[in-house]
Design a protein around this motif. Structure first.
Motif, PDB file in Angstrom:
ATOM      1  N   UNK A   1      17.929  -1.229  -3.691  1.00  8.06           N
ATOM      2  CA  UNK A   1      18.286  -0.602  -4.956  1.00  8.06           C
ATOM      3  C   UNK A   1      18.598   0.860  -4.701  1.00  8.06           C
ATOM      4  N   UNK A   2      19.704   1.343  -5.242  1.00  3.65           N
ATOM      5  CA  UNK A   2      20.059   2.758  -5.093  1.00  3.65           C
ATOM      6  C   UNK A   2      19.652   3.488  -6.350  1.00  3.65           C
ATOM      7  N   UNK A   3      18.994   4.610  -6.175  1.00  2.89           N
ATOM      8  CA  UNK A   3      18.536   5.381  -7.329  1.00  2.89           C
ATOM      9  C   UNK A   3      19.521   6.468  -7.682  1.00  2.89           C
TER      10      UNK A   3
ATOM     11  N   UNK B   1      10.705   0.606   5.948  1.00  2.00           N
ATOM     12  CA  UNK B   1       9.910   1.139   7.055  1.00  2.00           C
ATOM     13  C   UNK B   1       9.220   0.025   7.850  1.00  2.00           C
ATOM     14  N   UNK B   2       8.756  -1.000   7.144  1.00  2.00           N
ATOM     15  CA  UNK B   2       8.126  -2.120   7.857  1.00  2.00           C
ATOM     16  C   UNK B   2       9.131  -2.861   8.723  1.00  2.00           C
ATOM     17  N   UNK B   3      10.355  -3.018   8.231  1.00  2.00           N
ATOM     18  CA  UNK B   3      11.390  -3.694   9.023  1.00  2.00           C
ATOM     19  C   UNK B   3      11.797  -2.854  10.229  1.00  2.00           C
TER      20      UNK B   3
ATOM     21  N   UNK C   1      12.543   1.184  -6.154  1.00  2.00           N
ATOM     22  CA  UNK C   1      12.899   2.182  -5.140  1.00  2.00           C
ATOM     23  C   UNK C   1      11.730   2.383  -4.183  1.00  2.00           C
ATOM     24  N   UNK C   2      10.501   2.461  -4.736  1.00  2.00           N
ATOM     25  CA  UNK C   2       9.313   2.575  -3.887  1.00  2.00           C
ATOM     26  C   UNK C   2       9.183   1.351  -2.976  1.00  2.00           C
ATOM     27  N   UNK C   3       9.407   0.180  -3.543  1.00  2.00           N
ATOM     28  CA  UNK C   3       9.286  -1.057  -2.764  1.00  2.00           C
ATOM     29  C   UNK C   3      10.322  -1.105  -1.647  1.00  2.00           C
ATOM     30  N   UNK C   4      11.564  -0.733  -1.976  1.00  2.00           N
ATOM     31  CA  UNK C   4      12.629  -0.766  -0.965  1.00  2.00           C
ATOM     32  C   UNK C   4      12.325   0.156   0.206  1.00  2.00           C
ATOM     33  N   UNK C   5      11.845   1.365  -0.110  1.00  2.06           N
ATOM     34  CA  UNK C   5      11.546   2.323   0.961  1.00  2.06           C
ATOM     35  C   UNK C   5      10.415   1.821   1.846  1.00  2.06           C
TER      36      UNK C   5
ATOM     37  N   UNK D   1       0.834  -1.208   0.000  1.00  2.00           N
ATOM     38  CA  UNK D   1       0.000   0.000   0.000  1.00  2.00           C
ATOM     39  C   UNK D   1       0.863   1.249   0.000  1.00  2.00           C
ATOM     40  N   UNK D   2       1.914   1.283   0.857  1.00  5.33           N
ATOM     41  CA  UNK D   2       2.785   2.451   0.938  1.00  5.33           C
ATOM     42  C   UNK D   2       3.508   2.693  -0.379  1.00  5.33           C
ATOM     43  N   UNK D   3       3.994   1.626  -1.003  1.00  7.59           N
ATOM     44  CA  UNK D   3       4.699   1.772  -2.282  1.00  7.59           C
ATOM     45  C   UNK D   3       3.762   2.300  -3.359  1.00  7.59           C
TER      46      UNK D   3
END
Length: 352
Positions: free
Chosen positions: A350-352, A336-338, A328-332, A312-314
């Motif tokens: 992944x680094x953008x 936060x969940x972790x 990048x959206x998924x990683x962020x 949902x956040x991504x």
């Protein structure tokens, strides 16, 4: 008070066999064709007499005609769910059961346990009559769903209610438990009686808060708290409906509660394959940017609830940027969940 000269006679509910005969006769008279299993389900759901059964069938016929179709099992089941329209008196909230069994992503052992709960909810009344079991205790289906938070226990209770075509009432423990002497017992008795009459699935979420172990009596407060648990255990044993309890800490439940449980189902944090399936269901490829994949984030040991929150956040961040979901959206979102559970990452971001 009974007026002078009057006599009150308690008329027991018809037996399951008698109720099934009445259901078949009434349905046949209305030209409705259903299976034997469906008739048993109707008779097991609510202890209705001939008049009540006739009212349910008439309501089903009127509903079907209003929609311009022949009356079918779905119309009878819907009419039965609203007959009568019971109010949980503010002690629970009615949750529309929409989650289906096929929506759940669970390990095989857990899914097998859920299927067994559904079978007991459907056939327990018939099995008691088939075996000619006497007594009024232990006729209800009391089950315990236990395991870590976020592993799908509440969703599974909703899916059980959907599968057996019943409403789900979620108990509001803050309204049930009272500081006043005797009020908690009164609320519990009122709630269980209403749930049984309405034929609903009753859910005690985080039940260890109410079914906790009885402690050593050191003062009057301890004694009354133990009396409340004693009453609840005894009242639950007399309940004839379906009750689901969830707990993150099953060891905290009172030992005497164990023998009142018909079935116990363990929920685990999803394994890698289940996490991959959860990510695929929540974020299909049509929502992902070209080259983006959920395979890598599926390596992170998140619960189903955490994966849903991350998806949902991504998606929110992607919609804010006016594009598809990127890695990048998924990683962020996963990071936060972790952080919520203070767990390090297993896969490199992944680094953008």
């Amino acid at each position: 008070m009974v007026p002078a000269g009057w006599h009150v006679v308690d008329v027991p509910a018809p037996s399951l066999t008698a109720a099934e005969r009445c259901w078949r006769r009434t349905l046949r008279g209305a030209g409705i064709s259903v299976t034997r299993a469906q008739v048993t389900a109707y008779a097991s759901r609510l202890p209705l007499g001939e008049r009540g059964i006739r009212e349910v069938v008439e309501r089903a016929v009127h509903s079907a005609r209003a929609h311009g179709r022949d009356v079918a099992h779905e119309d009878v089941a819907a009419a039965l769910r609203t007959h009568p329209d019971h109010d949980p008196a503010g002690l629970a909230r009615r949750v529309p059961a929409s989650t289906r069994l096929e929506d759940l992503v669970l390990p095989a052992a857990t899914r097998e346990g859920i299927d067994e709960v559904v079978a007991h909810a459907r056939w327990s009344t018939a099995a008691h009559e088939e075996l000619a079991l006497a007594g009024v205790r232990g006729r209800g289906v009391v089950v315990l769903f236990h395991g870590p938070s976020g592993t799908g226990k509440t969703a599974a209770a909703e899916a059980v209610a959907t599968a057996v075509e019943r409403d789900l009432w979620v108990v509001d423990l803050a309204k049930v438990v009272s500081k006043w002497l005797g009020e908690t017992q009164r609320n519990l008795d009122l709630l269980l009686s209403a749930a049984e009459t309405a034929g609903v699935v009753l859910l005690f979420d985080e039940a260890d808060g109410l079914f906790g172990k009885r402690g050593e009596v050191t003062d009057a407060r301890d004694r009354y708290a133990n009396l409340e648990i004693d009453f609840l255990l005894q009242r639950l044993e007399l309940h004839r409906g379906v009750v689901v309890l969830t707990s993150n800490r099953p060891a905290a439940l009172d030992e005497a509660f164990a023998r009142r449980i018909r079935l116990s189902v363990r929920f685990e944090t999803p394994g890698h394959e289940d996490r991959e399936e959860l990510w695929r269901r929540l974020l299909p490829r049509t929502l992902l940017a070209t080259g983006a994949s959920t395979d890598r984030v599926a390596r992170e040991e998140l619960t189903g609830a955490a994966i849903r929150a991350a998806a949902l956040a991504a998606t929110v961040r992607a919609m804010e940027g006016g594009g598809p979901v990127t890695e990048t959206h998924l990683d962020a979102a996963v990071r936060r969940e972790l952080e919520k559970v203070r767990r390090p990452r297993a896969a490199r971001a992944v680094t953008s």
